[in-house]
Design a protein around this motif. Structure first.
Motif, PDB file in Angstrom:
ATOM      1  N   THR A  94       0.833  -1.215   0.000  1.00 58.42           N
ATOM      2  CA  THR A  94       0.000   0.000   0.000  1.00 58.42           C
ATOM      3  C   THR A  94       0.864   1.261   0.000  1.00 58.42           C
ATOM      4  N   THR A  95       1.996   1.215   0.717  1.00 57.80           N
ATOM      5  CA  THR A  95       2.900   2.372   0.736  1.00 57.80           C
ATOM      6  C   THR A  95       3.471   2.642  -0.649  1.00 57.80           C
ATOM      7  N   ARG A  96       3.882   1.579  -1.348  1.00 52.47           N
ATOM      8  CA  ARG A  96       4.454   1.756  -2.679  1.00 52.47           C
ATOM      9  C   ARG A  96       3.399   2.240  -3.684  1.00 52.47           C
ATOM     10  N   LEU A  97       2.201   1.703  -3.589  1.00 49.90           N
ATOM     11  CA  LEU A  97       1.150   2.090  -4.531  1.00 49.90           C
ATOM     12  C   LEU A  97       0.721   3.543  -4.340  1.00 49.90           C
ATOM     13  N   ARG A  98       0.988   4.096  -3.175  1.00 53.60           N
ATOM     14  CA  ARG A  98       0.676   5.510  -2.940  1.00 53.60           C
ATOM     15  C   ARG A  98       1.829   6.420  -3.340  1.00 53.60           C
ATOM     16  N   SER A  99       2.968   5.827  -3.688  1.00 50.17           N
ATOM     17  CA  SER A  99       4.147   6.608  -4.037  1.00 50.17           C
ATOM     18  C   SER A  99       4.080   7.047  -5.493  1.00 50.17           C
ATOM     19  N   LYS A 100       4.148   8.344  -5.722  1.00 53.47           N
ATOM     20  CA  LYS A 100       4.108   8.866  -7.089  1.00 53.47           C
ATOM     21  C   LYS A 100       5.334   8.431  -7.884  1.00 53.47           C
TER      22      LYS A 100
END
Length: 368
Positions: free
Chosen positions: A26-32
C-alpha cells in the motif's frame, strides 16, 4: 471473566508477514515516484514494440534472385523485387555481394525437395511462406545471426531486470533506514518478530516487482501480436517465460540483500556507501550482457553465474545456443544462491536493526 478472552494474543508469524507485506504494498502504490517509474517502463516496452512493428513493415520490397526455370514459383508472391539469373552460381554470388536478400534455385539432383532458398544469415519470411512448397534452406554464413536483433534482446532483458532491481532494491533499503531513524522499528518489533518484519518487506516488494514484470510480458506479447510481429513473438515466447521465472528468484535474492544493508545504517546519508556492493551485483552483469551478448563463451559462463543468469540464460535460449537441461541447472543454482542470500540477509538484519549511530560493519553485522 474468562482469562482466555482477555489475554492479548500476538499475531502468528504468517499473519505478521502478511501485515508487513500489505503495508509495504500500500505504501508503494501511494508513491508517485513508483507509479511514474512503472508507467515509464511500460511506455518504453510499448514504444519498442511499436517501433519494431514499423521497422518490420518499412521495407516495401525484398530483392530476390531466381533461376529462370523457377520464375513462375514467385509470380503469386507479393513484395518481391525479382532478378532472373541463369544458374545457381550466379544467384549465390548475388546473395554473397548483398545485391539480393535471397535466391531461389533448383535443388541438387536426387533431392526430394524441388526448390532451394539461399540466404546469407536468415531467409525473408515472406519468401519462405509464399512458396508453394516448403523449400530447402541454405545459409552462406549461419554464424552471423542477426546482430541487431540479439543486441536488442540483450538490451531488453537487461534493462527490465536492471530497472526493477534499481527501483525496488533501494526502496526496500530506504524504508528500513527510515523506520530506524524515526524509531518506528521499535514499535513494529513490539508487535511482530524481526524475521517477520524482514520477510514481509521482501515479499511485499517482490510481489509488486512480479506484477510489474508480468504486466511487461503481457504487454509485449499483446503488442507483438497486434503489430503483426508473429515471427519475433515465436522467437521470444519461451525465452520470455523463462525470463519471468529467473526474474522472480533473482529479485528475491536482491531484495533480501537490500533489506540487510538498509539495517546496517541509521541515516539516509550513509546508505549509498553500504548499498554499493549490492548495486554493483546488478550493474556489472547488466553491462556485461550488453557488451558480450555476441560472445558465446562469455554468455555461456554468465548464464550460470547467479547474478547474471536472469538475463544470460534467457538470451541463450533466444539465440538457440542452450540445450533443454541448461536452464534447469542454472535456475537450480540461482535458487540455492537465493536461499543462502536470504539466510545471510536475515542474520545481518537481525544483528543490525536495533543498532543506531555509526554504520555497522559487515563483520559486526554477520558475527553479531
Amino acid at each position: 471473566m474468562n482469562a482466555k478472552t482477555t489475554a492479548h494474543r500476538s499475531p502468528s508469524f504468517t499473519h505478521s508477514v502478511s501485515l508487513v507485506a500489505e503495508r509495504e504494498i500500500t505504501t508503494r502504490l501511494r508513491s508517485k515516484s513508483f507509479l511514474i517509474t512503472t508507467g515509464i517502463l511500460l511506455l518504453l516496452v510499448l514504444g519498442g514494440v511499436i517501433a519494431g512493428g514499423i521497422m518490420s513493415k518499412s521495407v516495401s520490397t525484398t530483392p530476390v534472385a531466381v533461376v529462370s526455370s523457377l520464375s513462375s514459383e514467385l509470380t503469386n508472391i507479393g513484395g518481391l523485387e525479382i532478378t532472373e539469373v541463369e544458374n545457381r552460381a550466379e544467384a549465390e554470388a548475388l546473395v554473397s555481394e548483398g545485391t539480393v536478400d535471397a535466391a531461389v534455385v533448383p535443388s541438387a539432383e536426387g533431392s526430394t525437395i524441388p526448390v532451394t532458398v539461399i540466404a546469407e544469415s536468415e531467409a525473408p519470411s515472406s519468401l519462405m511462406q509464399g512458396l508453394s512448397v516448403s523449400p530447402e534452406l541454405v545459409l552462406l554464413d549461419p554464424s552471423d545471426t542477426s546482430f541487431l536483433l540479439s543486441y536488442l534482446a540483450a538490451f531488453g532483458f537487461g534493462i527490465i531486470f536492471f530497472a526493477s532491481g534499481m527501483t525496488f532494491g533501494p526502496m526496500i533499503a530506504q524504508s528500513v533506514v527510515e523506520e530506524k531513524q524515526t524509531r518506528i522499528v521499535e514499535i513494529l518489533m513490539s508487535a511482530v518478530p524481526v524475521s517477520a518484519l524482514m520477510a514481509g518487506k521482501v515479499i511485499g516488494n517482490s510481489l509488486l516487482a512480479f506484477a510489474q514484470i508480468i504486466a511487461i510480458a503481457v504487454l509485449a506479447i499483446v503488442g507483438l501480436s497486434v503489430t503483426g510481429q508473429a515471427e519475433l513473438l515465436a522467437l521470444l515466447g519461451a525465452p520470455l517465460l523463462w525470463f519471468v521465472g529467473f526474474f522472480i528468484i533473482g529479485f528475491i535474492l536482491l531484495a533480501a540483500l537490500f533489506a540487510a544493508v538498509g539495517a546496517m545504517v541509521s541515516r539516509q546519508e550513509d546508505l549509498g556507501t553500504t548499498m554499493t556492493p549490492v548495486t554493483m551485483l546488478i550493474m556489472l552483469p547488466y553491462f556485461a550482457i550488453i557488451f558480450l551478448h555476441d560472445n558465446p563463451v562469455a554468455l555461456a559462463v554468465m548464464s550460470y553465474v547467479p547474478f547474471s543468469a536472469p538475463v544470460g540464460m534467457p538470451m541463450r535460449l533466444f539465440l538457440g545456443t542452450a540445450v533443454w537441461w541448461e536452464p534447469l541447472i542454472s535456475l537450480a543454482l540461482l535458487a540455492i544462491t537465493a536461499a543462502l542470500a536470504i539466510l545471510l540477509g536475515a542474520r545481518i538484519y537481525n544483528n543490525s536493526l536495533l543498532k543506531v549511530g555509526s554504520r555497522v560493519s559487515w563483520a559486526q553485522a554477520i558475527k553479531g
